[in-house]
Write an enzyme that holds these catalytic residues in place. Structure first.
Site: not given
Length: 454
Positions: A154, A229, A263, A355
């Site tokens: 997906k 992750e 990331c 972040e």
């Protein structure tokens, strides 16, 4: 039928519309995948490896097409997109090499022979993000297929085009129909249906920590395997004994690559106080030289953000009146542009700890090695980081002391298909890539054969 509208982030123009998968579509796809997986697992290992290499060859023949698709749907600079397409090819080749080396073991025991077998899980769901649509999709897909599983991929709803093309190339290469299917759709519908389906044996998810926690909770209800992750807030530690010119020249790429939507971005620049002023003098021209512009131009180093929503999210961390140590420029007009920005820690606010996922870094002083390690670890994340020093002993000490899964000394390398990748703390669970990638998609079966007389 609900349609996903794919926008070019550099122009805001619609480049495609794609049907969104429903929960019913997911159920049918799982059924097809389970049947295809049985056929695939029954093939001789050499035949599976050969087909995966044919898949890699098919990708190699369409590298430019795939790269241009990535430019149009994700806004990646062309040079980056070409590397990403090549990474898919290389990972398929690497995974194919592991098919015939996926061996069990013989364990010495009394009274007989003990063997272990590594058997495929069955149907694996890979839920890929929008920031690196092609390579991250392949990180889960290639080793899962090599280990004998079927894969349902997906893609993110904003970036489904490269995934759909890869599925076509897999069929062209001769992989069984139904073995590798792509299900574009939304997270709450298609994503949830995949995670919750009882016949999906494992979920590989790359995305935000918040969504990753939800995926993990849903998998826990079925004791379903999961690899996550997730987010990062990685340090770039520059000691005074480092090659400051080299460290400053490399720093912009560590947090501006993919417009900071990474990331692994080294968005916390920690500089030893005695070198701070000189480092900042060197950093400013390097940041300003990291040009933003048309992603289709090979000279462009930085493209737009993925969407208007992402741009607003980045802006929320950097108010217009925020004092910036360095502020670059970005194209005006249409497109989801945002300039490279470096903030000093004193006025950085949330950007210092959260972040941002945009082209924003925060620079902070430290006095000694102990403080550098303390600051580096002062985050709920632990994905990556860099250490700049000429002292080999220090490089090893700090590498062992920083709580992160992927560290680089005197460089900003994070990801190689031949080495493991993953994070500590809230950056995720499990490892992808590297020599153990195929094993992560298998069950270990233990068999004891008695050699004693009845």
């Amino acid at each position: 039928m609900h349609q996903l509208r794919v926008l070019n982030p550099a122009t805001e123009e619609t480049v495609a519309t794609v049907p969104a998968a429903t929960a019913e579509d997911v159920g049918k796809a799982v059924h097809r995948a389970a049947a295809a997986q049985r056929t695939w697992a029954a093939l001789a290992p050499a035949d599976r490896a050969r087909l995966l290499r044919r898949f890699a060859t098919a990708v190699d023949g369409r590298l430019e097409e795939l790269a241009r698709l990535e430019v149009s749907e994700a806004g990646h600079p062309l040079g980056n997109a070409r590397w990403e397409a090549g990474n898919v090819r290389d990972l398929l080749d690497y995974a194919a090499g592991g098919v015939e080396r996926l061996t069990g073991s013989q364990i010495p025991v009394a009274g007989g022979v003990n063997l272990t077998f590594l058997e495929p899980l069955g149907v694996v769901a890979v839920i890929a993000p929008w920031n690196f649509p092609m390579p991250i999709a392949a990180w889960g897909t290639a080793p899962a297929l090599a280990a004998g599983n079927a894969v349902l991929l997906k893609p993110a709803e904003t970036t489904p085009l490269t995934a759909l093309r890869l599925a076509e190339l897999a069929l062209d290469a001769g992989l069984p129909e139904g073995l590798f299917q792509v299900l574009p759709g939304t997270g709450p519908v298609a994503g949830s249906a995949l995670v919750e389906h009882p016949d999906v044996a494992k979920v590989v998810f790359t995305g935000s920590t918040a969504v990753g926690k939800s995926v993990m909770a849903k998998c826990a209800a079925q004791v379903k395997r999961v690899t996550l992750e997730l987010g990062g807030k990685s340090p770039n530690i520059v000691f005074a004994d480092a090659d400051l010119e080299r460290a400053a020249a490399a720093a912009p790429g560590s947090f501006l690559d993919n417009t900071g939507q990474d990331c692994c971005a080294r968005s916390r620049i920690l500089v030893q106080s005695s070198a701070y002023d000189r480092f900042m003098e060197l950093l400013e021209p390097a940041v300003l030289a990291f040009t933003a512009g048309d992603p289709a131009d090979p000279a462009t180093l930085m493209g737009p953000l993925i969407s208007a929503a992402q741009r607003e999210r980045v802006r929320s961390y950097v108010p217009e009146d925020a004092p910036a140590a360095i502020r670059g420029t970005a194209p005006a007009g249409r497109g989801f542009w945002y300039p490279a920005t470096v903030l000093e820690a004193a006025g950085a606010g949330g950007a210092a700890v959260e972040e941002v996922f945009g082209p924003v870094a925060v620079v902070q002083r430290f006095e000694d090695e102990a403080e550098a390690v303390r600051l580096a670890n002062a985050t709920r994340y632990g994905l990556s980081g860099s250490i700049w020093t000429r002292d080999t002993g220090r490089a090893l000490r700090v590498s062992r002391a920083v709580a992160a899964g992927n560290l680089s000394v005197n460089s900003h390398s994070s990801v190689r298909y031949a080495t493991p990748f993953g994070g500590y703390k809230e950056s995720g669970i499990g490892r992808e890539l590297g020599p153990g990638a195929l094993v992560a998609f298998t069950e270990t079966k233990n068999v004891f054969l008695s050699t004693e007389d009845a």
